[in-house]
Design a protein around this motif. Sequence first.
Motif, short mmCIF file in Angstrom:
data_model
loop_
_atom_site.label_atom_id
_atom_site.label_comp_id
_atom_site.label_asym_id
_atom_site.label_seq_id
_atom_site.Cartn_x
_atom_site.Cartn_y
_atom_site.Cartn_z
N ARG A 44 24.93 -82.50 47.31
CA ARG A 44 24.58 -83.89 47.64
C ARG A 44 25.64 -84.72 48.62
O ARG A 44 26.63 -83.69 49.13
CB ARG A 44 25.05 -84.65 46.22
CG ARG A 44 26.41 -84.62 45.55
CD ARG A 44 26.86 -85.21 44.56
NE ARG A 44 27.96 -84.78 43.99
CZ ARG A 44 29.26 -85.34 44.60
NH1 ARG A 44 29.37 -86.17 45.39
NH2 ARG A 44 30.50 -84.99 43.92
N GLU A 45 25.36 -85.90 48.93
CA GLU A 45 26.29 -86.36 49.89
C GLU A 45 27.57 -86.88 49.09
O GLU A 45 27.62 -86.91 48.02
CB GLU A 45 25.51 -87.91 50.33
CG GLU A 45 24.44 -87.74 51.08
CD GLU A 45 23.78 -88.93 52.02
OE1 GLU A 45 24.64 -89.91 51.82
OE2 GLU A 45 22.81 -88.95 52.12
N PRO A 46 28.64 -86.81 49.93
CA PRO A 46 29.85 -87.11 49.20
C PRO A 46 30.26 -88.53 49.10
O PRO A 46 29.56 -89.48 49.92
CB PRO A 46 31.06 -86.59 50.30
CG PRO A 46 30.35 -86.69 51.74
CD PRO A 46 28.81 -86.43 51.41
N SER A 47 30.81 -88.86 48.25
CA SER A 47 31.29 -90.42 47.86
C SER A 47 32.48 -90.70 49.17
O SER A 47 32.68 -89.91 49.52
CB SER A 47 32.07 -90.38 46.38
OG SER A 47 33.23 -89.64 46.42
N PRO A 48 32.52 -91.93 49.16
CA PRO A 48 33.33 -92.39 50.14
C PRO A 48 34.71 -91.63 49.94
O PRO A 48 35.57 -91.35 50.99
CB PRO A 48 33.43 -93.86 50.16
CG PRO A 48 32.06 -94.32 49.21
CD PRO A 48 31.89 -92.97 48.49
N ILE A 49 35.43 -91.77 48.82
CA ILE A 49 36.61 -91.17 48.72
C ILE A 49 36.51 -89.49 48.82
O ILE A 49 37.63 -89.02 49.42
CB ILE A 49 37.28 -91.43 47.06
CG1 ILE A 49 38.76 -90.93 47.09
CG2 ILE A 49 36.28 -90.56 46.02
CD1 ILE A 49 39.57 -91.90 47.64
#
Length: 86
Positions: A62-67
């Motif tokens: 999946r795509e990473p979260s901003p953090i």
Amino acid sequence: MSVEDGPPSEQKPPQVPSTGTMLVDTSRRDRVGEFRGVTGPYWSLRPVCGGTEWEAEPGSVREPSPIERLRAEMSRCNARSEGRIL
């Protein structure tokens, strides 16, 4: 009903990302890596700070979260400043 809500036979395969795209492999305790290419049915990911590539199933990526993205970028910057990677 959206495509994502349908049975697995109706779901679209994930789109192959561009080389260098940051991704999270949920099958490896949310390990963050950069997309390197396709190897058979798997995607090759490399640790953000360099190291040995690993193969991940596209469905577990999946795509990473901003953090998560910020932490990975900071790790890369720290490794460069310490001379561990160029």
